[in-house]
Design a protein around this motif. Structure first.
Motif, PDB file in Angstrom:
ATOM      1  N   PHE A 248       0.835  -1.203   0.000  1.00 33.59           N
ATOM      2  CA  PHE A 248       0.000   0.000   0.000  1.00 33.59           C
ATOM      3  C   PHE A 248       0.873   1.257   0.000  1.00 33.59           C
ATOM      4  CE2 PHE A 248      -2.160   3.415   2.314  1.00 33.59           C
ATOM      5  CZ  PHE A 248      -3.286   3.584   1.521  1.00 33.59           C
ATOM      6  N   THR A 249       1.959   1.237   0.796  1.00 28.17           N
ATOM      7  CA  THR A 249       2.864   2.397   0.865  1.00 28.17           C
ATOM      8  C   THR A 249       3.489   2.665  -0.496  1.00 28.17           C
ATOM      9  OG1 THR A 249       3.356   1.889   3.174  1.00 28.17           O
ATOM     10  CG2 THR A 249       4.900   3.330   2.014  1.00 28.17           C
ATOM     11  N   THR A 250       3.942   1.599  -1.153  1.00 28.84           N
ATOM     12  CA  THR A 250       4.552   1.761  -2.466  1.00 28.84           C
ATOM     13  C   THR A 250       3.542   2.309  -3.477  1.00 28.84           C
ATOM     14  OG1 THR A 250       5.969  -0.123  -1.996  1.00 28.84           O
ATOM     15  CG2 THR A 250       5.818   0.570  -4.293  1.00 28.84           C
ATOM     16  N   PHE A 251       2.313   1.758  -3.419  1.00 26.46           N
ATOM     17  CA  PHE A 251       1.266   2.235  -4.331  1.00 26.46           C
ATOM     18  C   PHE A 251       0.954   3.701  -4.058  1.00 26.46           C
ATOM     19  CE2 PHE A 251      -3.128   3.031  -5.520  1.00 26.46           C
ATOM     20  CZ  PHE A 251      -3.156   2.552  -6.828  1.00 26.46           C
ATOM     21  N   ALA A 252       0.881   4.066  -2.780  1.00 30.49           N
ATOM     22  CA  ALA A 252       0.554   5.444  -2.414  1.00 30.49           C
ATOM     23  C   ALA A 252       1.641   6.395  -2.897  1.00 30.49           C
ATOM     24  CB  ALA A 252       0.380   5.547  -0.895  1.00 30.49           C
ATOM     25  N   PHE A 253       2.903   5.991  -2.733  1.00 27.49           N
ATOM     26  CA  PHE A 253       3.994   6.849  -3.169  1.00 27.49           C
ATOM     27  C   PHE A 253       3.976   7.028  -4.683  1.00 27.49           C
ATOM     28  CE2 PHE A 253       8.283   8.233  -4.065  1.00 27.49           C
ATOM     29  CZ  PHE A 253       8.557   9.087  -3.007  1.00 27.49           C
ATOM     30  N   ASP A 254       3.712   5.925  -5.403  1.00 29.03           N
ATOM     31  CA  ASP A 254       3.585   6.043  -6.865  1.00 29.03           C
ATOM     32  C   ASP A 254       2.416   6.945  -7.245  1.00 29.03           C
ATOM     33  OD1 ASP A 254       5.763   4.486  -7.466  1.00 29.03           O
ATOM     34  OD2 ASP A 254       4.637   2.611  -7.586  1.00 29.03           O
ATOM     35  N   ALA A 255       1.343   6.863  -6.476  1.00 30.41           N
ATOM     36  CA  ALA A 255       0.169   7.710  -6.741  1.00 30.41           C
ATOM     37  C   ALA A 255       0.504   9.173  -6.528  1.00 30.41           C
ATOM     38  CB  ALA A 255      -0.987   7.286  -5.851  1.00 30.41           C
ATOM     39  N   ILE A 256       1.321   9.428  -5.473  1.00 27.66           N
ATOM     40  CA  ILE A 256       1.718  10.834  -5.206  1.00 27.66           C
ATOM     41  C   ILE A 256       2.559  11.358  -6.355  1.00 27.66           C
ATOM     42  CG2 ILE A 256       3.161  12.271  -3.718  1.00 27.66           C
ATOM     43  CD1 ILE A 256       2.261  10.468  -1.374  1.00 27.66           C
ATOM     44  N   LEU A 257       3.509  10.549  -6.821  1.00 28.34           N
ATOM     45  CA  LEU A 257       4.326  10.982  -7.958  1.00 28.34           C
ATOM     46  C   LEU A 257       3.451  11.257  -9.183  1.00 28.34           C
ATOM     47  CD1 LEU A 257       7.398   8.536  -7.743  1.00 28.34           C
ATOM     48  CD2 LEU A 257       7.351  10.959  -7.138  1.00 28.34           C
ATOM     49  N   ALA A 258       2.529  10.349  -9.446  1.00 26.32           N
ATOM     50  CA  ALA A 258       1.639  10.519 -10.604  1.00 26.32           C
ATOM     51  C   ALA A 258       0.774  11.765 -10.444  1.00 26.32           C
ATOM     52  CB  ALA A 258       0.774   9.265 -10.767  1.00 26.32           C
ATOM     53  N   PHE A 283      -8.096  11.029 -11.225  1.00 27.90           N
ATOM     54  CA  PHE A 283      -8.554   9.670 -11.509  1.00 27.90           C
ATOM     55  C   PHE A 283      -9.065   9.507 -12.942  1.00 27.90           C
ATOM     56  CE2 PHE A 283      -9.485   8.747  -6.781  1.00 27.90           C
ATOM     57  CZ  PHE A 283      -8.139   8.496  -6.565  1.00 27.90           C
ATOM     58  N   THR A 284      -9.413  10.636 -13.557  1.00 22.50           N
ATOM     59  CA  THR A 284      -9.949  10.550 -14.919  1.00 22.50           C
ATOM     60  C   THR A 284      -8.858  10.645 -15.984  1.00 22.50           C
ATOM     61  OG1 THR A 284     -10.307  12.940 -15.006  1.00 22.50           O
ATOM     62  CG2 THR A 284     -12.119  11.579 -14.162  1.00 22.50           C
ATOM     63  N   LYS A 285      -7.627  10.913 -15.548  1.00 17.71           N
ATOM     64  CA  LYS A 285      -6.528  11.108 -16.496  1.00 17.71           C
ATOM     65  C   LYS A 285      -5.795   9.774 -16.725  1.00 17.71           C
ATOM     66  CE  LYS A 285      -7.090  15.554 -16.920  1.00 17.71           C
ATOM     67  NZ  LYS A 285      -7.478  16.136 -18.212  1.00 17.71           N
ATOM     68  N   ILE A 286      -5.644   9.452 -17.967  1.00 14.12           N
ATOM     69  CA  ILE A 286      -4.961   8.193 -18.308  1.00 14.12           C
ATOM     70  C   ILE A 286      -3.485   8.238 -17.946  1.00 14.12           C
ATOM     71  CG2 ILE A 286      -4.409   8.921 -20.667  1.00 14.12           C
ATOM     72  CD1 ILE A 286      -5.442   5.407 -19.503  1.00 14.12           C
ATOM     73  N   GLN A 287      -2.887   9.465 -18.001  1.00 13.02           N
ATOM     74  CA  GLN A 287      -1.479   9.589 -17.657  1.00 13.02           C
ATOM     75  C   GLN A 287      -1.239   9.259 -16.179  1.00 13.02           C
ATOM     76  OE1 GLN A 287      -3.368  11.894 -19.101  1.00 13.02           O
ATOM     77  NE2 GLN A 287      -2.273  13.063 -20.659  1.00 13.02           N
ATOM     78  N   PHE A 288      -2.233   9.629 -15.350  1.00  7.87           N
ATOM     79  CA  PHE A 288      -2.126   9.372 -13.912  1.00  7.87           C
ATOM     80  C   PHE A 288      -1.973   7.877 -13.654  1.00  7.87           C
ATOM     81  CE2 PHE A 288      -4.299   8.274  -9.929  1.00  7.87           C
ATOM     82  CZ  PHE A 288      -3.567   9.010  -9.021  1.00  7.87           C
ATOM     83  N   TRP A 289      -2.858   7.091 -14.244  1.00  5.15           N
ATOM     84  CA  TRP A 289      -2.808   5.628 -14.048  1.00  5.15           C
ATOM     85  C   TRP A 289      -1.610   5.005 -14.773  1.00  5.15           C
ATOM     86  CZ3 TRP A 289      -5.520   4.043 -10.195  1.00  5.15           C
ATOM     87  CH2 TRP A 289      -6.703   4.687  -9.843  1.00  5.15           C
ATOM     88  N   GLY A 290      -1.243   5.634 -15.885  1.00 13.71           N
ATOM     89  CA  GLY A 290      -0.077   5.112 -16.617  1.00 13.71           C
ATOM     90  C   GLY A 290       1.206   5.217 -15.798  1.00 13.71           C
ATOM     91  N   ILE A 291       1.355   6.387 -15.117  1.00 14.40           N
ATOM     92  CA  ILE A 291       2.564   6.572 -14.291  1.00 14.40           C
ATOM     93  C   ILE A 291       2.561   5.592 -13.121  1.00 14.40           C
ATOM     94  CG2 ILE A 291       3.759   8.176 -12.771  1.00 14.40           C
ATOM     95  CD1 ILE A 291       2.750  10.436 -14.628  1.00 14.40           C
ATOM     96  N   ILE A 292       1.361   5.431 -12.505  1.00 10.03           N
ATOM     97  CA  ILE A 292       1.275   4.509 -11.354  1.00 10.03           C
ATOM     98  C   ILE A 292       1.665   3.087 -11.765  1.00 10.03           C
ATOM     99  CG2 ILE A 292      -0.320   3.377  -9.781  1.00 10.03           C
ATOM    100  CD1 ILE A 292      -1.797   6.031  -9.527  1.00 10.03           C
TER     101      ILE A 292
END
Length: 441
Positions: A248-258, A283-292
């Motif tokens: 979860f921490t790793t996912f959260a950090f990737d989410a912050i970067l994105a 959440f609606t941006k494809i780039q956001f999920w792509g970076i994560i």
């Protein structure tokens, strides 16, 4: 002169003569006194017959010595008494040889036993060497719980892990710099703003803090992956919970970067009518999920591959541990062989010493046997009787031979020289302490 020489050998025997049934009582002192007197009288008589000639004295003394030998040979009890110490010594030597032979046989048995032990230990070493080479091919044969081919799987996993690690390092350096420090350029395309190939150089150019942050942040993710592997070693609910927190921490950090990157992109393209950027927009941006997923999914793959190669390494370690254990056993066996060889060398030296003692004892027994088989001549006694003979010889010269005083003295002197030379030749010197000289029977 011929008549004179013949008279030399007309010496009377002083040995008592008895019949076979008689057992006379012999007074030793009287016999010896009579024997000395006879030698003295014989010397006087022979000197008178030969006019005290020194050359004839030499021949007479040789005859006297031969006569003394024959007399001693006939004295059986005396010979037996003289030979008794040598017979006893011979028996002692024979007993000593028996004891040494037993000891020799014991040493030989010990050496044979040690050679057998060395052979057994060497066979054990050869078996261990074979097992060391055979363990990786068939670990179950040696009751080792390790999969065959673990080494191959390990190297394949490591080859895959290295480029994934380089990818994560590049990705997190670039995205971290873009998210926290980079100012986006409206004229650059999206990919250039998100993944900057010169992110590492630009971060250090901006300052040491920025450079250190960008350089070290990939290790945070690698450390999280290592912790996930360590917690997965021990299967428990608590460890599964910790693993979940780490994911979860790793996912959260990737989410912050994105989120940071997506916000910068949104602000770059925003108009007066655009709403403020928030999670709903992100959440609606494809780039956001792509970076994560470009970071988190690859990170999960890295963690799984890392966990796999660590397990394979553990399998390989089990085999290596068994191989190492056998190597240690070989060293112990080698030390045992060294100890056995030292013990063997000591026994061989002792055996050689025993053989040498046995050889010396056999040599001494042979020497003693030669003494026992021969006639023992007591030279001190012979010196006594020979001197009596010469005294008789000289008495005639000094009392009965009518020559000048000078000629008389010279004749006595020559006779004494002949006598001394004879005594020296037979070992009957003045300082002789009952030395015994052998005469072959």
């Amino acid at each position: 002169m011929t008549t004179q020489i013949k008279n030399i050998f007309r010496l009377k025997s002083i040995l008592p003569t008895t019949t076979s049934n008689e057992k006379p009582e012999i007074n030793t002192e009287e016999v010896e006194e009579a024997r000395r007197r006879t030698y003295h009288e014989t010397g006087f008589r022979d000197s008178s017959r030969n006019m005290g000639t020194p050359q004839v004295l030499s021949i007479c003394l040789d005859a006297i010595y031969a006569k003394f030998q024959n007399e001693e040979k006939l004295l059986i009890d005396k010979q037996r008494q003289a030979k008794e110490p040598y017979i006893n010594e011979q028996k002692n030597k024979e007993t000593e040889i028996k004891a040494l032979t037993v000891s020799k046989e014991n040493k030989e048995e010990q050496i044979t036993r040690i050679n057998d032990n060395i052979k057994t230990v060497k066979e054990s070493i050869e078996t261990l060497k074979f097992e060391i080479n055979d363990l990786p091919r068939d670990p179950e044969k040696y009751h080792v719980k390790a999969e065959k081919g673990a080494t191959t799987k390990f190297w394949v996993g490591l080859i895959i892990l290295i480029p994934i690690t380089l990818y994560l390092f590049t990705f997190y350096v670039s995205t971290s710099y873009s998210a926290f420090f980079k100012t986006f350029d409206p004229e650059s395309n999206l990919m250039a703003n998100v993944l900057d190939p010169k992110a590492f150089e630009k971060a250090w150019a901006d300052g040491p803090l920025e450079g250190a942050f960008v350089m070290l942040i990939p290790f945070v993710f690698l450390g999280l992956g290592y912790l996930i592997h360590m917690y997965s070693e021990n299967k428990s609910i608590a460890n599964y919970f910790k693993i979940g927190i780490l994911f979860f921490t790793t996912f959260a950090f990737d989410a912050i970067l994105a989120y940071q990157i997506e916000e910068k992109i949104y602000e770059l393209n925003k108009t007066f009518e655009s709403a403020p950027f928030d999670l709903a927009i992100a959440f609606t941006k494809i780039q956001f999920w792509g970076i994560i997923f470009a970071g988190f999914v690859v990170y999960v793959i890295w963690g799984l591959v890392f966990d796999f190669i660590m397990k394979e390494h553990k399998e390989k370690d089990r085999i290596k541990h068994q191989q190492y254990k056998r190597q240690q056993d070989i060293l112990i066996h080698q030390e045992k062989i060294n100890g056995l060889n030292k013990e063997k060398d000591t026994l061989i030296k002792e055996l050689d010493s025993i053989k040498e003692l046995i050889a010396k004892a056999h040599g001494r027994i042979a020497e003693l046997q030669r003494i026992i088989d021969a006639v023992i001549i007591p030279t001190k006694e012979y010196a006594l009787y020979a001197s009596e003979y010469v005294q008789g010889w000289v008495t005639f010269i000094t009392e009965k031979l009518f020559v000048s005083r000078t000629e008389n003295q010279n004749l006595v002197k020559e006779c004494m020289e002949v006598y001394n030379g004879h005594c020296e030749s037979v070992g009957a010197t003045a300082d002789s302490q009952n030395s015994i000289y052998l005469s072959v029977v």
